[in-house]
Write a protein that holds these residues in place. Structure first.
Motif, short mmCIF file in Angstrom:
data_model
loop_
_atom_site.label_atom_id
_atom_site.label_comp_id
_atom_site.label_asym_id
_atom_site.label_seq_id
_atom_site.Cartn_x
_atom_site.Cartn_y
_atom_site.Cartn_z
N HIS A 89 0.83 -1.22 0.00
CA HIS A 89 0.00 0.00 0.00
C HIS A 89 0.86 1.26 0.00
CE1 HIS A 89 0.87 -1.07 4.24
NE2 HIS A 89 1.10 0.22 4.36
N HIS A 91 0.42 5.05 1.91
CA HIS A 91 -0.38 5.57 3.01
C HIS A 91 -1.43 6.52 2.43
CE1 HIS A 91 2.98 4.37 5.96
NE2 HIS A 91 2.10 3.40 5.79
N GLU A 98 7.37 5.58 7.44
CA GLU A 98 7.24 4.39 8.28
C GLU A 98 8.62 3.76 8.46
OE1 GLU A 98 4.10 1.80 7.02
OE2 GLU A 98 4.48 0.33 8.60
N TYR A 100 10.37 -0.03 9.11
CA TYR A 100 10.24 -1.48 9.18
C TYR A 100 11.57 -2.00 9.70
CZ TYR A 100 6.08 -2.38 6.08
OH TYR A 100 4.83 -2.49 5.52
N HIS A 137 4.86 0.27 -0.18
CA HIS A 137 5.71 -0.76 0.41
C HIS A 137 4.99 -2.10 0.49
CE1 HIS A 137 4.00 2.14 3.23
NE2 HIS A 137 3.79 1.15 4.10
N HIS A 159 -4.30 3.81 5.14
CA HIS A 159 -3.80 2.89 4.12
C HIS A 159 -4.57 3.06 2.81
CE1 HIS A 159 -2.51 0.89 7.88
NE2 HIS A 159 -1.41 0.75 7.17
ZN ZN Z 1 2.54 1.12 5.74
#
Ligand code: ZN
Ligand code: F6R
Length: 183
Positions: A89, A91, A98, A100, A137, A159
Motif C-alpha cells: 500500500h 499511506h 514508516e 520497518y 511498500h 492505508h
Molecule cells: Zn505502511
C-alpha cells in the motif's frame, strides 16, 4: 510460539497491556489479483494462511502526532515463481513515513515511489528500513521459514490499498535459479 508471546512480551508498562490490540490475518483469497501466475494461484488452497499482523494502536485512527506499532508474520511459499508477499500500500496521507525492521527469517522489502520507480532492500534479523512518505511498500518472504518484521507508522497515515490493487507494482520479485530477482 512467538505469535502468542506478542504483545505480552513487549508491554513492560502494565498500563498498556490489553489496550487497543488488533490482530488481522490474510489468507490467499485476500491476495487475489496480486500474483502474476493466476493459474498457479487458483490451484492453491484459498484458505491457506499467508500472513498475520498483530498491531498495537494506542491512539484513535487519524490522530495527528501518535504512533502505531505492528508485527507481521509472513509465511513462506511461492505462487508460481513469485514469493509470498503482503498486499502492499501507499499511506492514505501519502506523505507519512514508516520504519520497518527485520525480526526473523529472510525477506525483501519492495518499494515504489509515485513515479513508479521500484527498488528492493534485503531484510534480515536486525535490519532497519526507512520508508519515506510517498513510497508504496510490500514485503516478500524469500526464505523457507517464517519471516517476521516490525513496523512503526503514524496514527494519521491510513492505508491506500486501491492504487496497488488496480495497478500493482511496476516490478515483481521472482525466483530465478534459487535467487530473488526484481523483474
Ligand atoms: Zn505502511
Ligand atoms: C502499516 C504497515 C504494515 C502492514 C502489514 C501488512 O502501515 O505497512 O503494518 O500493514 O505488514 O501489509 P498490508 O497492510 O500491505 O496487507
Amino acid at each position: 510460539n512467538k505469535k502468542i508471546i506478542f504483545p505480552e512480551l513487549f508491554f513492560t508498562d502494565k498500563n498498556l497491556v490489553g489496550r487497543d490490540v488488533c490482530k488481522i490475518s490474510r489468507n490467499l483469497s485476500d491476495l487475489k489479483g496480486i500474483f502474476a501466475d493466476v493459474e498457479a494461484f487458483e490451484k492453491m488452497p484459498q484458505d491457506k494462511l499467508a500472513y498475520e499482523v498483530s498491531s498495537f494502536l494506542p491512539e484513535k485512527e487519524g490522530t495527528p502526532g501518535g504512533l502505531y506499532f505492528g508485527i507481521t508474520y509472513l509465511y513462506p511459499g511461492k505462487v508460481g515463481n513469485e514469493y509470498m508477499m503482503t498486499k502492499g500500500h501507499y499511506h492514505a496521507s501519502i506523505d507519512r513515513a514508516e520504519f520497518y525492521w527485520g525480526l526473523e527469517g529472510e525477506g525483501m522489502l519492495i518499494l515504489m515511489d509515485e513515479q513508479r520507480n521500484v527498488w528492493a532492500e534485503r531484510v534480515f534479523p536486525g535490519s532497519l528500513h526507512y520508508i519515506p512518505g510517498g513510497v508504496a511498500h510490500r514485503m516478500a518472504n524469500v526464505g523457507s521459514s517464517l519471516f517476521s518484521f516490525a513496523a512503526c507508522w503514524p496514527s494519521d497515515a491510513g492505508h491506500n490499498y486501491a492504487e496497488i490493487a488496480e495497478k500493482g507494482f511496476s516490478a515483481r520479485l521472482i525466483e530465478v535459479n534459487g535467487i530473488p530477482h526484481l523483474i
